[in-house]
Scaffold this motif. Structure first.
Motif, PDB file in Angstrom:
ATOM      1  N   VAL A 154       0.620  -1.631   0.057  1.00 35.31           N
ATOM      2  CA  VAL A 154       0.078   0.189   0.263  1.00 35.31           C
ATOM      3  C   VAL A 154       1.211   1.325  -0.018  1.00 35.31           C
ATOM      4  O   VAL A 154       0.859   2.150  -0.960  1.00 35.31           O
ATOM      5  CB  VAL A 154      -1.137   0.035   0.785  1.00 35.31           C
ATOM      6  CG1 VAL A 154      -1.592   1.145   1.338  1.00 35.31           C
ATOM      7  CG2 VAL A 154      -2.049  -1.127   0.661  1.00 35.31           C
ATOM      8  N   GLN A 155       1.667   2.115   1.411  1.00 40.10           N
ATOM      9  CA  GLN A 155       2.823   2.409   1.566  1.00 40.10           C
ATOM     10  C   GLN A 155       3.815   2.725   0.213  1.00 40.10           C
ATOM     11  O   GLN A 155       3.534   4.422  -0.726  1.00 40.10           O
ATOM     12  CB  GLN A 155       3.141   2.516   2.445  1.00 40.10           C
ATOM     13  CG  GLN A 155       2.357   2.791   3.813  1.00 40.10           C
ATOM     14  CD  GLN A 155       2.697   3.259   5.224  1.00 40.10           C
ATOM     15  OE1 GLN A 155       4.138   3.092   4.982  1.00 40.10           O
ATOM     16  NE2 GLN A 155       1.859   3.907   5.829  1.00 40.10           N
ATOM     17  N   PRO A 156       4.438   1.879  -0.645  1.00 41.58           N
ATOM     18  CA  PRO A 156       5.670   1.682  -1.294  1.00 41.58           C
ATOM     19  C   PRO A 156       5.083   2.587  -2.439  1.00 41.58           C
ATOM     20  O   PRO A 156       4.174   2.088  -3.353  1.00 41.58           O
ATOM     21  CB  PRO A 156       6.560   1.052  -1.158  1.00 41.58           C
ATOM     22  CG  PRO A 156       5.719  -0.023  -0.206  1.00 41.58           C
ATOM     23  CD  PRO A 156       4.730   0.598  -0.221  1.00 41.58           C
ATOM     24  N   ASP A 157       5.900   3.668  -3.480  1.00 40.33           N
ATOM     25  CA  ASP A 157       5.798   3.612  -4.470  1.00 40.33           C
ATOM     26  C   ASP A 157       5.620   2.871  -5.770  1.00 40.33           C
ATOM     27  O   ASP A 157       5.369   2.159  -7.132  1.00 40.33           O
ATOM     28  CB  ASP A 157       6.430   4.766  -4.945  1.00 40.33           C
ATOM     29  CG  ASP A 157       5.983   6.015  -4.342  1.00 40.33           C
ATOM     30  OD1 ASP A 157       4.630   6.038  -4.044  1.00 40.33           O
ATOM     31  OD2 ASP A 157       6.908   6.710  -4.042  1.00 40.33           O
ATOM     32  N   VAL A 158       7.123   1.800  -5.217  1.00 37.62           N
ATOM     33  CA  VAL A 158       6.794  -0.077  -5.565  1.00 37.62           C
ATOM     34  C   VAL A 158       6.999  -0.552  -4.920  1.00 37.62           C
ATOM     35  O   VAL A 158       7.915  -1.230  -4.513  1.00 37.62           O
ATOM     36  CB  VAL A 158       7.776   0.184  -6.769  1.00 37.62           C
ATOM     37  CG1 VAL A 158       8.434  -0.719  -7.306  1.00 37.62           C
ATOM     38  CG2 VAL A 158       8.158   1.548  -7.908  1.00 37.62           C
ATOM     39  N   GLY A 159       5.970  -1.540  -4.666  1.00 39.79           N
ATOM     40  CA  GLY A 159       6.304  -2.379  -3.564  1.00 39.79           C
ATOM     41  C   GLY A 159       6.503  -3.592  -4.333  1.00 39.79           C
ATOM     42  O   GLY A 159       7.160  -3.773  -4.653  1.00 39.79           O
ATOM     43  N   LEU A 160       6.300  -4.545  -3.379  1.00 35.03           N
ATOM     44  CA  LEU A 160       6.460  -5.921  -3.178  1.00 35.03           C
ATOM     45  C   LEU A 160       6.202  -6.879  -5.099  1.00 35.03           C
ATOM     46  O   LEU A 160       5.523  -6.671  -5.593  1.00 35.03           O
ATOM     47  CB  LEU A 160       6.310  -6.892  -2.161  1.00 35.03           C
ATOM     48  CG  LEU A 160       7.147  -7.983  -2.248  1.00 35.03           C
ATOM     49  CD1 LEU A 160       8.398  -7.891  -1.926  1.00 35.03           C
ATOM     50  CD2 LEU A 160       6.574  -8.882  -0.891  1.00 35.03           C
ATOM     51  N   PHE A 161       6.959  -7.225  -5.625  1.00 37.67           N
ATOM     52  CA  PHE A 161       6.515  -7.664  -7.021  1.00 37.67           C
ATOM     53  C   PHE A 161       6.862  -6.888  -8.015  1.00 37.67           C
ATOM     54  O   PHE A 161       5.985  -6.968  -8.405  1.00 37.67           O
ATOM     55  CB  PHE A 161       6.207  -8.864  -6.784  1.00 37.67           C
ATOM     56  CG  PHE A 161       5.980 -10.358  -5.808  1.00 37.67           C
ATOM     57  CD1 PHE A 161       6.853 -10.184  -5.828  1.00 37.67           C
ATOM     58  CD2 PHE A 161       5.049  -9.535  -5.032  1.00 37.67           C
ATOM     59  CE1 PHE A 161       7.323 -11.649  -4.925  1.00 37.67           C
ATOM     60  CE2 PHE A 161       4.931 -10.854  -3.758  1.00 37.67           C
ATOM     61  CZ  PHE A 161       5.778 -11.961  -3.999  1.00 37.67           C
ATOM     62  N   GLY A 162       7.030  -5.581  -7.355  1.00 39.03           N
ATOM     63  CA  GLY A 162       7.440  -4.549  -8.608  1.00 39.03           C
ATOM     64  C   GLY A 162       6.036  -4.274  -8.600  1.00 39.03           C
ATOM     65  O   GLY A 162       5.552  -3.304  -9.499  1.00 39.03           O
ATOM     66  N   VAL A 163       4.723  -3.898  -7.514  1.00 37.22           N
ATOM     67  CA  VAL A 163       3.537  -3.401  -7.961  1.00 37.22           C
ATOM     68  C   VAL A 163       3.996  -2.532  -8.140  1.00 37.22           C
ATOM     69  O   VAL A 163       3.980  -1.698  -6.977  1.00 37.22           O
ATOM     70  CB  VAL A 163       2.829  -3.945  -6.561  1.00 37.22           C
ATOM     71  CG1 VAL A 163       1.413  -4.028  -6.639  1.00 37.22           C
ATOM     72  CG2 VAL A 163       2.677  -6.012  -7.174  1.00 37.22           C
ATOM     73  N   THR A 164       1.956  -1.152  -8.493  1.00 37.85           N
ATOM     74  CA  THR A 164       2.433  -0.263  -8.624  1.00 37.85           C
ATOM     75  C   THR A 164       0.795   0.431  -7.794  1.00 37.85           C
ATOM     76  O   THR A 164       0.593  -0.434  -8.490  1.00 37.85           O
ATOM     77  CB  THR A 164       2.912   0.526  -9.746  1.00 37.85           C
ATOM     78  OG1 THR A 164       1.924   0.299 -10.351  1.00 37.85           O
ATOM     79  CG2 THR A 164       4.622  -0.173  -9.529  1.00 37.85           C
ATOM     80  N   SER A 165       0.898   1.974  -8.011  1.00 43.56           N
ATOM     81  CA  SER A 165      -0.842   1.668  -7.847  1.00 43.56           C
ATOM     82  C   SER A 165      -1.518   1.759  -8.941  1.00 43.56           C
ATOM     83  O   SER A 165      -2.683   2.252  -9.056  1.00 43.56           O
ATOM     84  CB  SER A 165      -0.980   3.280  -7.157  1.00 43.56           C
ATOM     85  OG  SER A 165      -0.218   3.860  -8.052  1.00 43.56           O
ATOM     86  N   GLN A 166      -1.292   1.916 -10.315  1.00 47.86           N
ATOM     87  CA  GLN A 166      -1.170   1.855 -11.389  1.00 47.86           C
ATOM     88  C   GLN A 166      -3.001   1.213 -11.957  1.00 47.86           C
ATOM     89  O   GLN A 166      -2.706  -0.128 -11.284  1.00 47.86           O
ATOM     90  CB  GLN A 166      -0.852   1.466 -12.709  1.00 47.86           C
ATOM     91  CG  GLN A 166      -1.045   2.072 -13.619  1.00 47.86           C
ATOM     92  CD  GLN A 166      -0.366   1.597 -15.048  1.00 47.86           C
ATOM     93  OE1 GLN A 166       0.877   1.417 -15.026  1.00 47.86           O
ATOM     94  NE2 GLN A 166      -0.874   1.764 -16.408  1.00 47.86           N
TER      95      GLN A 166
END
Length: 411
Positions: A154-166
């Protein structure tokens, strides 16, 4: 472990993460999204109230309590995983709300069978501590799951496994994580707890024939087991007050005591830790002194600390009174489950906990109504808190004349 796993649905999906995503990002605007969420959960509540007691009754009759726990847990996992496909576009709001609502119905029915298994995994001497430990694990599991999803996705711009908010991908992945979390931690109870014996009273004529049996059972309880009926009603009232405490606690912290959003989250984490620890300790006291003394003491503690919040000011007062108050919530919840398990007739646990869910749903309007009504009448959130305390007091008064179960003999 089932309590630990199910917290991913309660805490992550329903309370803190995914429903916020639905109202803030998927809906066209937050107001309409919140209204739609409220309607969908209200409809789910009606279905729970109608289906829970008959579902529990039929699992008792057929000796298939664990089977139906597995089926309904699996359906919750499927609904949760399905939320992965809900993108941040208004056209996805309805299917998202349907999945959350349907998952809530299946979860509550699964919990009926799970609670009924309490007597299978405990003795008369240990039922309190087993219930308390399980309830505490639910609080702790929710905190761990929330911590993982917040810092991994939720918080990182790029999370685990490269997940983003797009396209809302960071929140949609949280749904997959929650489904996997629940599925994995639900396995132990399904593997290691034996199936319950049949009650010897099979229900014939299909599902709806169960309502005729339920009506007959309620008449029998009115004639010869009013203690159980009285407890179901009394506990429904004060349990709604307990729910209201957590529902409006963050609102009061921000609005009356000036907490920032970050401070509210930090307090919520600490409050859940206190509630979990209180549930574990309260379970041990339950076995020693009985369920009713623990519930009464917890409700008195809630009234005292809640009263402090009504009259005191400042963040320090909220931290002290709020955390002590949270420590009393867990024991009240856990010992309520134990009280019912101690007094219910053998092999009718599913039916009893179905009624437990139904009565709770039937009065679920009391806490929100008292909070909003007192604010409208007297002004200010402090008045709303006083309204919630009135609900707790009413439940306590209704509980006092009910004969307690004897922890030594289970009746």
């Amino acid at each position: 472990m089932w309590d630990w796993g199910s917290a991913a649905f309660n805490a992550v999906i329903v309370t803190f993460v995914f429903t916020v995503y639905l109202t803030d990002s998927v809906a066209a605007d937050e107001e309409s999204g919140s209204q739609a969420l409220g309607v969908s959960l209200a409809v789910a509540g009606v279905f729970i109230a109608l289906l829970a007691p008959v579902s529990g009754q039929r699992s008792d009759a057929g000796g298939r309590r664990k089977l139906w726990l597995a089926v309904h847990t699996g359906l919750v996992v499927v609904c949760t995983a399905g939320l992965f496909f809900i993108r941040d576009d208004p056209s996805y709001l309805l299917p998202g709300l349907v999945l959350v609502a349907v998952g809530s119905v299946f979860f509550e029915i699964a919990e009926v069978n799970y609670n009924a298994m309490l007597v299978q995994v405990s003795t008369r001497a240990t039922i309190g501590r087993v219930s308390g430990f399980g309830w505490g694990m639910g609080y702790f599991g929710g905190l761990i799951a929330l911590t993982v999803v917040l810092f991994a996705f939720v918080q990182p711009d790029v999370g685990l496994f490269g997940v983003t908010s797009q396209d809302g991908l960071n929140i949609r992945v949280v749904a997959l994580f929650s489904a996997l979390w629940f599925a994995v931690f639900a396995v132990p109870v399904l593997l290691f707890v034996p199936e319950a014996p049949a009650s010897g009273e099979p229900v014939r004529g299909g599902f709806f024939a169960g309502y005729a049996v339920l009506a007959r059972r309620l008449r029998e309880m009115w004639r010869g087991d009013r203690r159980t009926l009285g407890f179901l009603l009394a506990s429904a009232v004060y349990r709604d007050g307990l729910t209201a405490i957590f529902t409006f606690g963050g609102v009061v912290a921000a609005g009356t005591f000036g907490f920032s959003a970050t401070e509210v989250v930090v307090f919520a984490i600490a409050a859940n830790l206190c509630s979990g620890a209180g549930a574990v300790l309260g379970g041990r006291l339950d076995d020693r002194f009985g369920s009713k003394p623990v519930i009464v003491t917890a409700l008195l503690g809630l009234l005292l600390m809640g009263g402090g919040l009504v009259v005191l000011s400042g963040k320090a007062a909220f931290w002290v009174c709020g955390l002590v108050l949270s420590g009393f919530v867990g024991p009240a919840q856990s010992s309520s489950r134990t009280f019912l398990a101690r007094i219910v007739a053998p092999e009718r646990e599913g039916e009893a906990f179905g009624l437990y869910a139904t009565t709770g749903r039937a009065v679920s309007f009391l806490g929100p109504l008292a909070f909003s009504g007192f604010i409208a009448l007297f002004g200010g959130q402090r008045a709303g808190m006083a309204g919630i305390l009135l609900i707790l007091l009413a439940g306590l008064v209704a509980l006092l004349p009910i004969r307690p179960p004897d922890p030594s003999d289970g009746n």
